[in-house]
Design a protein around this motif. Structure first.
Motif, PDB file in Angstrom:
ATOM      1  N   ASN A  97       5.091 -10.069 -28.672  1.00 34.79           N
ATOM      2  CA  ASN A  97       3.649  -9.900 -29.767  1.00 34.79           C
ATOM      3  C   ASN A  97       2.828  -9.151 -29.180  1.00 34.79           C
ATOM      4  O   ASN A  97       1.602  -8.921 -29.159  1.00 34.79           O
ATOM      5  CB  ASN A  97       2.839 -10.669 -29.947  1.00 34.79           C
ATOM      6  N   GLU A  98       3.281  -7.610 -28.541  1.00 39.41           N
ATOM      7  CA  GLU A  98       3.172  -5.845 -28.133  1.00 39.41           C
ATOM      8  C   GLU A  98       1.868  -6.663 -27.191  1.00 39.41           C
ATOM      9  O   GLU A  98       0.773  -5.877 -26.587  1.00 39.41           O
ATOM     10  CB  GLU A  98       1.724  -5.763 -29.177  1.00 39.41           C
ATOM     11  N   ARG A  99       1.940  -7.670 -26.386  1.00 41.30           N
ATOM     12  CA  ARG A  99       1.524  -7.788 -24.979  1.00 41.30           C
ATOM     13  C   ARG A  99       3.006  -7.635 -24.257  1.00 41.30           C
ATOM     14  O   ARG A  99       3.630  -8.670 -23.906  1.00 41.30           O
ATOM     15  CB  ARG A  99       0.585  -9.570 -25.638  1.00 41.30           C
ATOM     16  N   TYR A 100       2.549  -7.420 -22.747  1.00 38.27           N
ATOM     17  CA  TYR A 100       3.227  -6.639 -21.902  1.00 38.27           C
ATOM     18  C   TYR A 100       2.934  -7.534 -20.635  1.00 38.27           C
ATOM     19  O   TYR A 100       1.995  -7.534 -19.762  1.00 38.27           O
ATOM     20  CB  TYR A 100       3.314  -5.413 -21.591  1.00 38.27           C
ATOM     21  N   ARG A 101       3.856  -8.762 -20.036  1.00 34.53           N
ATOM     22  CA  ARG A 101       3.975  -9.197 -18.321  1.00 34.53           C
ATOM     23  C   ARG A 101       4.828  -8.153 -17.438  1.00 34.53           C
ATOM     24  O   ARG A 101       5.937  -7.627 -17.738  1.00 34.53           O
ATOM     25  CB  ARG A 101       4.818 -10.752 -18.403  1.00 34.53           C
ATOM     26  N   SER A 102       3.921  -8.022 -16.476  1.00 35.36           N
ATOM     27  CA  SER A 102       4.644  -7.079 -15.710  1.00 35.36           C
ATOM     28  C   SER A 102       3.635  -7.442 -13.783  1.00 35.36           C
ATOM     29  O   SER A 102       3.337  -7.734 -13.975  1.00 35.36           O
ATOM     30  CB  SER A 102       4.258  -5.559 -15.831  1.00 35.36           C
ATOM     31  N   GLU A 103       4.874  -7.404 -12.898  1.00 38.44           N
ATOM     32  CA  GLU A 103       4.579  -7.504 -11.480  1.00 38.44           C
ATOM     33  C   GLU A 103       4.261  -6.732 -10.843  1.00 38.44           C
ATOM     34  O   GLU A 103       5.282  -5.917 -10.679  1.00 38.44           O
ATOM     35  CB  GLU A 103       5.385  -8.902 -10.699  1.00 38.44           C
ATOM     36  N   THR A 104       3.239  -6.492 -10.283  1.00 38.60           N
ATOM     37  CA  THR A 104       3.636  -5.270  -9.448  1.00 38.60           C
ATOM     38  C   THR A 104       2.751  -5.371  -7.425  1.00 38.60           C
ATOM     39  O   THR A 104       2.148  -6.156  -7.612  1.00 38.60           O
ATOM     40  CB  THR A 104       2.649  -4.204  -9.695  1.00 38.60           C
ATOM     41  N   SER A 105       4.194  -4.643  -6.926  1.00 35.26           N
ATOM     42  CA  SER A 105       3.159  -5.191  -5.538  1.00 35.26           C
ATOM     43  C   SER A 105       2.206  -4.356  -4.926  1.00 35.26           C
ATOM     44  O   SER A 105       2.235  -2.887  -5.467  1.00 35.26           O
ATOM     45  CB  SER A 105       5.227  -4.637  -4.838  1.00 35.26           C
ATOM     46  N   PHE A 106       2.103  -5.101  -4.544  1.00 36.22           N
ATOM     47  CA  PHE A 106       0.230  -3.727  -3.303  1.00 36.22           C
ATOM     48  C   PHE A 106       0.655  -3.591  -1.708  1.00 36.22           C
ATOM     49  O   PHE A 106       0.575  -5.104  -1.888  1.00 36.22           O
ATOM     50  CB  PHE A 106      -0.960  -4.170  -4.456  1.00 36.22           C
ATOM     51  N   LEU A 107      -0.022  -2.519  -1.698  1.00 34.75           N
ATOM     52  CA  LEU A 107      -0.238  -2.658   0.030  1.00 34.75           C
ATOM     53  C   LEU A 107      -2.569  -2.583  -0.183  1.00 34.75           C
ATOM     54  O   LEU A 107      -2.609  -1.586  -0.870  1.00 34.75           O
ATOM     55  CB  LEU A 107       0.349  -2.614   0.643  1.00 34.75           C
ATOM     56  N   VAL A 108      -3.602  -2.925  -0.047  1.00 36.67           N
ATOM     57  CA  VAL A 108      -4.518  -2.460  -0.289  1.00 36.67           C
ATOM     58  C   VAL A 108      -4.857  -1.672   2.389  1.00 36.67           C
ATOM     59  O   VAL A 108      -5.749  -2.778   2.541  1.00 36.67           O
ATOM     60  CB  VAL A 108      -5.521  -2.705  -0.333  1.00 36.67           C
ATOM     61  N   ALA A 109      -5.380  -0.817   2.222  1.00 34.30           N
ATOM     62  CA  ALA A 109      -5.811  -0.335   3.204  1.00 34.30           C
ATOM     63  C   ALA A 109      -7.180  -0.686   3.347  1.00 34.30           C
ATOM     64  O   ALA A 109      -7.713   0.622   2.152  1.00 34.30           O
ATOM     65  CB  ALA A 109      -4.745   0.882   4.053  1.00 34.30           C
ATOM     66  N   ARG A 110      -7.775  -0.804   4.253  1.00 38.38           N
ATOM     67  CA  ARG A 110      -9.569  -1.034   4.132  1.00 38.38           C
ATOM     68  C   ARG A 110      -9.630   0.287   5.646  1.00 38.38           C
ATOM     69  O   ARG A 110      -9.333   0.295   6.282  1.00 38.38           O
ATOM     70  CB  ARG A 110     -10.011  -2.203   5.026  1.00 38.38           C
ATOM     71  N   ILE A 111     -10.415   1.136   5.192  1.00 38.00           N
ATOM     72  CA  ILE A 111     -11.218   2.030   5.838  1.00 38.00           C
ATOM     73  C   ILE A 111     -12.319   1.319   5.791  1.00 38.00           C
ATOM     74  O   ILE A 111     -13.068   1.628   5.232  1.00 38.00           O
ATOM     75  CB  ILE A 111     -10.907   3.534   5.330  1.00 38.00           C
ATOM     76  N   LEU A 112     -12.888   1.734   7.574  1.00 36.77           N
ATOM     77  CA  LEU A 112     -14.142   1.549   7.792  1.00 36.77           C
ATOM     78  C   LEU A 112     -15.149   2.678   8.616  1.00 36.77           C
ATOM     79  O   LEU A 112     -13.655   3.463   8.844  1.00 36.77           O
ATOM     80  CB  LEU A 112     -14.204   0.492   9.376  1.00 36.77           C
ATOM     81  N   ARG A 113     -15.379   2.913   8.145  1.00 37.38           N
ATOM     82  CA  ARG A 113     -16.462   3.855   8.203  1.00 37.38           C
ATOM     83  C   ARG A 113     -17.113   4.229   9.445  1.00 37.38           C
ATOM     84  O   ARG A 113     -17.163   4.079  10.838  1.00 37.38           O
ATOM     85  CB  ARG A 113     -18.282   3.795   7.946  1.00 37.38           C
ATOM     86  N   GLY A 114     -15.908   5.494  10.023  1.00 41.27           N
ATOM     87  CA  GLY A 114     -16.736   5.721  11.700  1.00 41.27           C
ATOM     88  C   GLY A 114     -15.385   5.210  12.184  1.00 41.27           C
ATOM     89  O   GLY A 114     -15.926   5.286  13.726  1.00 41.27           O
ATOM     90  N   GLY A 115     -14.296   4.428  11.790  1.00 45.24           N
ATOM     91  CA  GLY A 115     -13.715   3.402  12.413  1.00 45.24           C
ATOM     92  C   GLY A 115     -12.339   3.451  12.007  1.00 45.24           C
ATOM     93  O   GLY A 115     -11.712   4.171  11.529  1.00 45.24           O
ATOM     94  N   ALA A 116     -11.975   2.345  11.827  1.00 44.47           N
ATOM     95  CA  ALA A 116     -10.658   2.091  12.096  1.00 44.47           C
ATOM     96  C   ALA A 116      -9.859   1.907  10.749  1.00 44.47           C
ATOM     97  O   ALA A 116     -10.249   1.513   9.639  1.00 44.47           O
ATOM     98  CB  ALA A 116     -10.217   1.193  13.306  1.00 44.47           C
ATOM     99  N   THR A 117      -8.507   1.883  10.904  1.00 42.92           N
ATOM    100  CA  THR A 117      -7.788   1.359   9.147  1.00 42.92           C
ATOM    101  C   THR A 117      -6.799   0.996   9.674  1.00 42.92           C
ATOM    102  O   THR A 117      -6.000   0.963   9.863  1.00 42.92           O
ATOM    103  CB  THR A 117      -7.219   3.186   8.697  1.00 42.92           C
ATOM    104  N   GLU A 118      -6.887  -0.714   8.497  1.00 39.00           N
ATOM    105  CA  GLU A 118      -6.132  -1.138   8.815  1.00 39.00           C
ATOM    106  C   GLU A 118      -5.944  -1.841   7.357  1.00 39.00           C
ATOM    107  O   GLU A 118      -5.749  -1.679   6.485  1.00 39.00           O
ATOM    108  CB  GLU A 118      -6.805  -2.447   9.345  1.00 39.00           C
ATOM    109  N   VAL A 119      -4.515  -2.331   7.327  1.00 38.65           N
ATOM    110  CA  VAL A 119      -4.086  -3.294   6.532  1.00 38.65           C
ATOM    111  C   VAL A 119      -4.966  -4.805   5.632  1.00 38.65           C
ATOM    112  O   VAL A 119      -5.257  -5.560   6.607  1.00 38.65           O
ATOM    113  CB  VAL A 119      -2.904  -4.109   6.433  1.00 38.65           C
ATOM    114  N   PHE A 120      -5.699  -4.501   5.286  1.00 33.02           N
ATOM    115  CA  PHE A 120      -6.409  -5.191   3.981  1.00 33.02           C
ATOM    116  C   PHE A 120      -6.319  -6.193   3.516  1.00 33.02           C
ATOM    117  O   PHE A 120      -5.803  -7.268   3.840  1.00 33.02           O
ATOM    118  CB  PHE A 120      -7.347  -5.067   3.049  1.00 33.02           C
ATOM    119  N   ALA A 121      -4.678  -6.454   2.748  1.00 28.09           N
ATOM    120  CA  ALA A 121      -3.933  -7.490   2.077  1.00 28.09           C
ATOM    121  C   ALA A 121      -2.866  -6.659   0.968  1.00 28.09           C
ATOM    122  O   ALA A 121      -2.741  -5.466   0.866  1.00 28.09           O
ATOM    123  CB  ALA A 121      -4.938  -7.821   0.396  1.00 28.09           C
TER     124      ALA A 121
END
Lengths: 158, 158, 158
Positions: A97-121
């Motif tokens: 009925n014109e509705r679409y289910r999808s699944e998408t993998s994500f990786l979110v990196a968090r960048i701290l101001r003036g600091g490190a980058t880490e895998v957040f989630a």
């Protein structure tokens, strides 16, 4: 019924635009990716497996998403951190009925101001897309985080 | 000869489904992504450059892959960790006699139960896809890890 | 005007090939992804927001890119590290006179020889693609790193 390649491209583009909106600090536009009546949840894989309804974040209308943005702006989170979403291609699971289910993998990196980058989630989006007033919108987004140890200061939307 | 856009989409979808199978802990379905007579190897970029045949993991039939899954289930690895695959789009390198060579970059995050998320491995899949009984299957998958220092407890398939 | 799906695939493929060129240590081929008269900059999101023209890396011709590769080879950087680019799908922003602006999120992992894998940089490519002698080339690439704390030893191209 629309052509499945067209739908794939439309959903992929919507996912990219959604991620850029957050990563570019244009949070005020974020609620517009959702339908008026929508479901937005952030939960963990463990919670989902256990059938628990508990969510780290829960909203069931676009208005609630706007309230969340206002609260985030007051907390001034963006002074201290930014995100970078890296998304896999969307996987179309079903359409009805014109509705679409999808699944998408994500990786979110968090960048701290003036600091490190880490895998957040890491995790996956379980989405229900459809058209509202001719535009593709999220009717449901459940962001399932792989880890149960999500930062209790979780603030920016996933 | 099939259309190359169709092949691209078919391979991309196969890669996504393969990754979801592992990330969702449906390991019993994993061997079905391979042809009956297949080659599955995990090696490092350094080994590959040196022309060494040594593999961290080696299997040359779907039966061996099934044995591996049985061993993993007995070891009960999934109680302690899960994976999240983030894949680049597949790069089609060549096609010949309905066999398709592709290369795909991967990053695999490992999520320890109740603990941290870390970058477990990066590298590229060197794949040979083809059709068997009408379905797209892996005839070869060589997972080339960028680092030579792969966890000796390497257990879940890449 | 070319078809937008064709352009999407052509740009996506160009991005993948660009990343593989660096990750495979074929740096000598890297300048060929650019037009003769090109702009290549690496900067940070903070610099970009502040409107500062300062770049960590700057080149405005393919010749300068070739010089950079020569310098890198003398410094022998590849003995000590390699990269893995994980790219999101390109987001086409605009097209005008057969020039195409796109934005692509990236995460680059750095693999130290015999050592750890770490998230080296995240950010986005702001690209201007066009055709030169029939081949798709970068007329501009601005690599905007999310963090301002980029390794001062930054050496390999992003």
């Amino acid at each position: 019924m629309r052509d499945s390649a067209d739908i794939f491209f439309a959903i992929m583009r919507a996912q990219l635009d959604y991620a850029r909106c957050i990563d570019d600090d244009r949070l005020e536009e974020w609620p517009d990716f959702f339908a008026d009546d929508c479901l937005y949840r952030v939960t963990s894989a463990e919670n989902l497996r256990a059938g628990m309804e508990a969510s780290l974040i829960f909203a069931n209308s676009r208005g609630m998403l706007k309230d969340r943005v206002s609260a985030l702006r007051e907390a001034n989170i963006y002074e201290r951190q930014s995100y970078r979403h890296i998304l896999g291609a969307p996987c179309l699971l079903s359409q009805k009925n014109e509705r679409y289910r999808s699944e998408t993998s994500f990786l979110v990196a968090r960048i701290l101001r003036g600091g490190a980058t880490e895998v957040f989630a890491t995790g996956r989006y379980l989405d229900l897309y459809g058209f509202e007033h001719g535009a593709l919108k999220l009717f449901e987004r459940v962001a399932v985080c792989d880890s149960s140890r999500i930062d209790t200061l979780l603030a920016l939307p996933l």
